[in-house]
Each structure stands twice: as structure tokens, then as C-alpha cells.
Motif scaffolding. Sequence first.
Motif, PDB file in Angstrom:
ATOM      1  N   ASP A  30       0.812  -1.128   0.117  1.00 53.68           N
ATOM      2  CA  ASP A  30       0.082  -0.021  -0.023  1.00 53.68           C
ATOM      3  C   ASP A  30       0.770   1.219   0.078  1.00 53.68           C
ATOM      4  OD1 ASP A  30      -2.431  -1.396  -0.056  1.00 53.68           O
ATOM      5  OD2 ASP A  30      -2.512  -1.392   2.145  1.00 53.68           O
ATOM      6  N   LEU A  31       1.880   1.431   0.951  1.00 57.54           N
ATOM      7  CA  LEU A  31       2.860   2.397   0.703  1.00 57.54           C
ATOM      8  C   LEU A  31       3.593   2.601  -0.519  1.00 57.54           C
ATOM      9  CD1 LEU A  31       4.389   4.784   2.246  1.00 57.54           C
ATOM     10  CD2 LEU A  31       6.059   2.781   3.167  1.00 57.54           C
ATOM     11  N   SER A  32       3.833   1.818  -1.162  1.00 58.18           N
ATOM     12  CA  SER A  32       4.235   1.627  -2.652  1.00 58.18           C
ATOM     13  C   SER A  32       3.408   2.539  -3.548  1.00 58.18           C
ATOM     14  CB  SER A  32       4.720   0.278  -3.212  1.00 58.18           C
ATOM     15  OG  SER A  32       4.800   0.494  -4.441  1.00 58.18           O
ATOM     16  N   LEU A  33       1.951   2.042  -3.434  1.00 52.81           N
ATOM     17  CA  LEU A  33       0.920   2.524  -4.193  1.00 52.81           C
ATOM     18  C   LEU A  33       1.105   4.004  -3.748  1.00 52.81           C
ATOM     19  CD1 LEU A  33      -0.832   2.463  -6.206  1.00 52.81           C
ATOM     20  CD2 LEU A  33      -2.722   1.575  -4.695  1.00 52.81           C
ATOM     21  N   ILE A  34       0.872   4.256  -2.539  1.00 52.02           N
ATOM     22  CA  ILE A  34       0.544   5.626  -2.145  1.00 52.02           C
ATOM     23  C   ILE A  34       1.538   6.889  -2.778  1.00 52.02           C
ATOM     24  CG2 ILE A  34       0.722   7.085  -0.060  1.00 52.02           C
ATOM     25  CD1 ILE A  34      -0.724   4.999   1.211  1.00 52.02           C
TER      26      ILE A  34
ATOM     27  N   PRO B 241       9.620   6.326  -8.564  1.00 46.73           N
ATOM     28  CA  PRO B 241      10.936   5.663  -8.468  1.00 46.73           C
ATOM     29  C   PRO B 241      10.896   5.082  -7.003  1.00 46.73           C
ATOM     30  CG  PRO B 241      11.449   7.731  -9.525  1.00 46.73           C
ATOM     31  CD  PRO B 241      10.022   7.754  -9.101  1.00 46.73           C
ATOM     32  N   THR B 242      10.473   6.005  -5.752  1.00 47.72           N
ATOM     33  CA  THR B 242      10.408   5.428  -4.736  1.00 47.72           C
ATOM     34  C   THR B 242       9.369   4.197  -4.249  1.00 47.72           C
ATOM     35  OG1 THR B 242      11.028   7.523  -3.601  1.00 47.72           O
ATOM     36  CG2 THR B 242       9.870   6.134  -2.079  1.00 47.72           C
ATOM     37  N   GLY B 243       8.148   4.597  -5.069  1.00 50.07           N
ATOM     38  CA  GLY B 243       7.136   3.565  -5.173  1.00 50.07           C
ATOM     39  C   GLY B 243       7.571   2.143  -5.613  1.00 50.07           C
ATOM     40  N   LEU B 244       8.294   2.158  -6.724  1.00 52.07           N
ATOM     41  CA  LEU B 244       8.728   0.989  -7.187  1.00 52.07           C
ATOM     42  C   LEU B 244       9.849   0.294  -6.529  1.00 52.07           C
ATOM     43  CD1 LEU B 244       8.628   1.840 -11.259  1.00 52.07           C
ATOM     44  CD2 LEU B 244       7.102   0.708  -9.813  1.00 52.07           C
ATOM     45  N   ALA B 245      10.709   1.140  -5.731  1.00 52.74           N
ATOM     46  CA  ALA B 245      11.728   0.560  -4.844  1.00 52.74           C
ATOM     47  C   ALA B 245      10.998  -0.103  -3.719  1.00 52.74           C
ATOM     48  CB  ALA B 245      12.643   1.676  -4.460  1.00 52.74           C
TER      49      ALA B 245
ATOM     50  N   ALA C 174       9.733  -3.407  -5.048  1.00 54.90           N
ATOM     51  CA  ALA C 174      10.409  -4.360  -5.135  1.00 54.90           C
ATOM     52  C   ALA C 174      10.993  -5.203  -3.768  1.00 54.90           C
ATOM     53  CB  ALA C 174      11.540  -3.879  -5.809  1.00 54.90           C
ATOM     54  N   GLU C 175      11.361  -4.105  -2.759  1.00 55.08           N
ATOM     55  CA  GLU C 175      11.803  -4.661  -1.389  1.00 55.08           C
ATOM     56  C   GLU C 175      10.501  -5.596  -0.743  1.00 55.08           C
ATOM     57  OE1 GLU C 175      12.964  -1.999   1.308  1.00 55.08           O
ATOM     58  OE2 GLU C 175      14.161  -0.876   0.052  1.00 55.08           O
ATOM     59  N   VAL C 176       9.220  -5.187  -0.953  1.00 54.76           N
ATOM     60  CA  VAL C 176       8.299  -6.084  -0.336  1.00 54.76           C
ATOM     61  C   VAL C 176       8.056  -7.325  -1.251  1.00 54.76           C
ATOM     62  CG1 VAL C 176       5.535  -6.246  -0.130  1.00 54.76           C
ATOM     63  CG2 VAL C 176       6.810  -4.112   0.461  1.00 54.76           C
ATOM     64  N   LEU C 177       8.350  -7.293  -2.617  1.00 57.76           N
ATOM     65  CA  LEU C 177       7.865  -8.563  -3.413  1.00 57.76           C
ATOM     66  C   LEU C 177       9.070  -9.641  -3.201  1.00 57.76           C
ATOM     67  CD1 LEU C 177       6.073  -7.155  -6.486  1.00 57.76           C
ATOM     68  CD2 LEU C 177       5.012  -8.067  -4.585  1.00 57.76           C
ATOM     69  N   ALA C 178      10.091  -9.065  -2.680  1.00 58.71           N
ATOM     70  CA  ALA C 178      11.359 -10.109  -2.575  1.00 58.71           C
ATOM     71  C   ALA C 178      10.982 -11.145  -1.465  1.00 58.71           C
ATOM     72  CB  ALA C 178      12.640  -9.296  -2.276  1.00 58.71           C
TER      73      ALA C 178
ATOM     74  N   ILE D 281       5.312  -4.256 -11.552  1.00 58.40           N
ATOM     75  CA  ILE D 281       5.482  -3.065 -12.591  1.00 58.40           C
ATOM     76  C   ILE D 281       4.875  -1.929 -11.840  1.00 58.40           C
ATOM     77  CG2 ILE D 281       3.363  -3.872 -13.632  1.00 58.40           C
ATOM     78  CD1 ILE D 281       4.715  -2.871 -16.384  1.00 58.40           C
ATOM     79  N   ASP D 282       4.821  -0.792 -12.519  1.00 57.00           N
ATOM     80  CA  ASP D 282       4.246   0.344 -11.733  1.00 57.00           C
ATOM     81  C   ASP D 282       2.833   0.208 -11.804  1.00 57.00           C
ATOM     82  OD1 ASP D 282       2.844   1.778 -14.558  1.00 57.00           O
ATOM     83  OD2 ASP D 282       4.938   1.413 -15.049  1.00 57.00           O
ATOM     84  N   MET D 283       2.085   1.452 -11.167  1.00 58.11           N
ATOM     85  CA  MET D 283       0.504   0.901 -10.832  1.00 58.11           C
ATOM     86  C   MET D 283      -0.357   0.897 -12.167  1.00 58.11           C
ATOM     87  SD  MET D 283      -0.632   4.669  -9.472  1.00 58.11           S
ATOM     88  CE  MET D 283      -0.550   6.236 -10.491  1.00 58.11           C
ATOM     89  N   GLY D 284       0.254   1.391 -13.368  1.00 61.11           N
ATOM     90  CA  GLY D 284      -0.463   1.296 -14.495  1.00 61.11           C
ATOM     91  C   GLY D 284      -0.422   0.265 -15.366  1.00 61.11           C
ATOM     92  N   GLY D 285       0.443  -0.927 -15.001  1.00 62.35           N
ATOM     93  CA  GLY D 285       0.856  -1.922 -15.898  1.00 62.35           C
ATOM     94  C   GLY D 285       0.160  -3.420 -15.410  1.00 62.35           C
ATOM     95  N   ASN D 286      -0.593  -3.531 -14.609  1.00 58.63           N
ATOM     96  CA  ASN D 286      -1.461  -4.573 -14.176  1.00 58.63           C
ATOM     97  C   ASN D 286      -2.930  -4.168 -14.479  1.00 58.63           C
ATOM     98  OD1 ASN D 286       0.402  -6.638 -13.422  1.00 58.63           O
ATOM     99  ND2 ASN D 286       0.883  -5.347 -11.749  1.00 58.63           N
TER     100      ASN D 286
END
Length: 421
Positions: free
Chosen positions: A58-62, A70-74, A77-81, A106-111
Motif C-alpha cells: 500500500d505504501l508503494s502505491l501511495i 521511483p520510490t514507489g517501485l523501490a 521491489a523490497e516487499v515482493l522480494a 511493474i508500476d501501478m498502470g501495468g496490471n
Amino acid sequence: MQPDFEAPIATAKLPCADRIGFARLTTMAFNGTDLRPLRDELISKVAGGTADAGEGLDLSLIAQLLGDKPTGLAIQAEVLAFHQLFRSPCAAEQPKLRVLALAASIDMGGNTPIEFLLEDSAIELLTLYVVAGVPLPVPLPDHDIAIVIASDSEECRDALRIIDQAAAGWPRPMLNPPRLVANLDRDKLHNLLRGIKGLDIPATVSVTRAQLSDASRPDPKSDLLLADVAPELRFPLIVRPRGSHAGVGLARIDGPAAIDRYLAERAEQEFFVSRFVDYANDDGLFRKYRIVVIDGRPYACHMAIADRWDIWYLNANMAFSAGKRLEEESFMRDFETAFAGRHQDALAAMAERVGLDYFTIDCAENKRGDLLIFEADNTAVVHNMDSPDLFPYKPPQMRKIFDAFAAMLYRRSRPGREQAA
């Protein structure tokens, strides 16, 4: 290393991380809610070591909704690891069906924003992120039906490949199989759809920065340089960075000199180019439509009207024009007999060739009355966030779409299986 999925594999109830979710957070942002206090609260939990995986996603999406991609995707990536399975809010305490959405990192528009489609249903949504280097869980999470929500983009290639390798042994029905999703990127869609009677889809070609720059040389035969890349290309043309969304970097190029100006403002190395089509009506306005196709049947999603060719719903300012809204209402009300009736054969042929169980079409009508295709994909936003006071005709239409999507899931799930126990 991926497990062998040639034989059907088992499912089991696996630990899920609960989320506020895409639909709720996006709706909050759409309605003007300040997400910074929630962001700061989640950051504090992360710093204190008390945040779970759902809160991290959720923090990534916010962060992305606040413009810090860039921060959101970083963070993502940490969470999904360390965790890949998430549960979205469900309107029913005892769900009638359990859907497993197969997503890419992927970014929020990719799924596919599938939460909007299921938000008020009695269907539970689990999302499994398929990440390169992380094997699919064995057994898989328990579900009644799966759907691939990753897009046909470079960032999703690994996810689509992993899912495709497992598809033959998948234990439940799978919608939007990856081999069909992989036909949707702009340069492939033209080849898939060309030749359909009553359908106009300009060829879209992938070019490098160097190729585009070569076409900017002050040469009276510069059209021939474009034609060396693709015979159909002539000025004016449309250019956009490959992989861009929502009109980012989209421009009309009227001649060679404009290419240099465009490239001076862009850092990307790959672009899509296609011929420009003037689709303005006799009143000088452009009309762009979004159609949702569910199990082969088209539904009206929205209509945008503007005095500019590079139109999408937000820049059409539909909320500020009663006349535009009245026309959109008529488009939705009369869709089956009017728009869909005029283009019945082209839409049916397109649905058959695309072959996906769910996808969207962004389109218009050219000056000959043909169906002009801009894009077809599985990730466009289909939502019910617009104000019912300004758009009273939209909630019933969106409900029709959502009900059709849910009905497809029920219909296509394995018959006779005990569901969402």
C-alpha cells in the motif's frame, strides 16, 4: 528454477497479506484526499519494523499516487522480494468465488486494475505477484479461477513467460492466457488486426532514438527515410516513448525539424511511431471512446469529447460541459443499437482475433465511418469513481460492466467444484 508444471498441481490455503488496496487508495486520491498522513503513518511502521507486507505494498502505491514513482517501485521491489500473495478487501464475509489474479512487478498502470471490477461483488480477490527469480508457490494458492492481469510490456515479459510455462498444468481455469496477452503491444496489434473490414488501425512501428534522429535530417526526401522504417509512415506522424502510459511523451510531429525539438525534451531510447489520423467530426471536435469487451461482448465504458486530437478522459473536461455529458449519456444509452450496431462486424472480428476473455479498446471513428483503433489492452482503468451527481448515467452502466465481468467468472470457473470454502 521453475518447478515442473506439466501435470496438474495442487492448491492450498496459503498466508495472504491484507491490503487497503488499489481501488480504495486510488479512489481516495481521485476524490482529493490527502494521502500524506497515511503515507507518513505507514513509513513510521516500516521504520519501527511493525509494517506487514500488505502495508508495504500500500505504501508503494501511495508513493506512486503522490507522484514519486521511483520510490514507489523501490518499495514494491523490497516487499515482493519476501512476499508475493495479497488479499484485497471483499464486500462479502463469505465470498462465493475466489479469484487469483496473476500480476507482474511493474508500476501501478501495468496490471489490470481488477479491484475496481470486483469491488462490490461477493468475489474474493487474491493477487499473486509473479517475480523473476522467485518460483511460483507449490502448491498454488487455493482459488476457483485465475486471470492474468500483467500487460504486454517489457517489464512484464518475465512474468508472462513464467505463467505461460505453468499454464499447461494449471489446476483451475485461467482467463487471459499469457500467450494472448503478448499480442497487445502497439507494434504487434496492427499485424493481428489488419485486414478486418470496417476497421482502421494505423501501423505502429518501434524505432530507436537513432532512427528517429536520422529522419530529422533536413532532406526533401525525409519522407523516404521514414518509409525505410515502415512504408506507411509519412509526416505528420504520432510519436510516443515505448512503454509510456496516459499520453506521457505523446506528440504529433509535422516535419523533420520537429523531431529534433521532440528528442531534445525526451531521454528515452525507444519510441513508437504511427501515421496521424485526423478523426475530427464536422463540428471540429474529436470523440474518443473506450469499449470494454467481456467474453466477446462489447460494453460502453466512456466517451471523451474535446477540441484536441490527443484526448483522454481527464483532459476532455467532461465535468465542465453539460452538452458533452448529454452526448456521452446518449452514447451509453444507445450503444448496442447505435455505435456497437454500426461496428458490429468489426468489433466481433476484433474480439475473435484478440481472443482475450477481458480487454478494452480505445477507439474513434474515422472520416469514412470506420472503427479507428488506437489501442487494445488488458490494463486500462474501468471504474465507477465519477460523481453520480454530475454523471448520474454512469453508475448503472458501470454496474452493467461489473456484473458482466462477475458473471463471466462464475460461468467460467470449474463446474461442480466447491467454491471459496
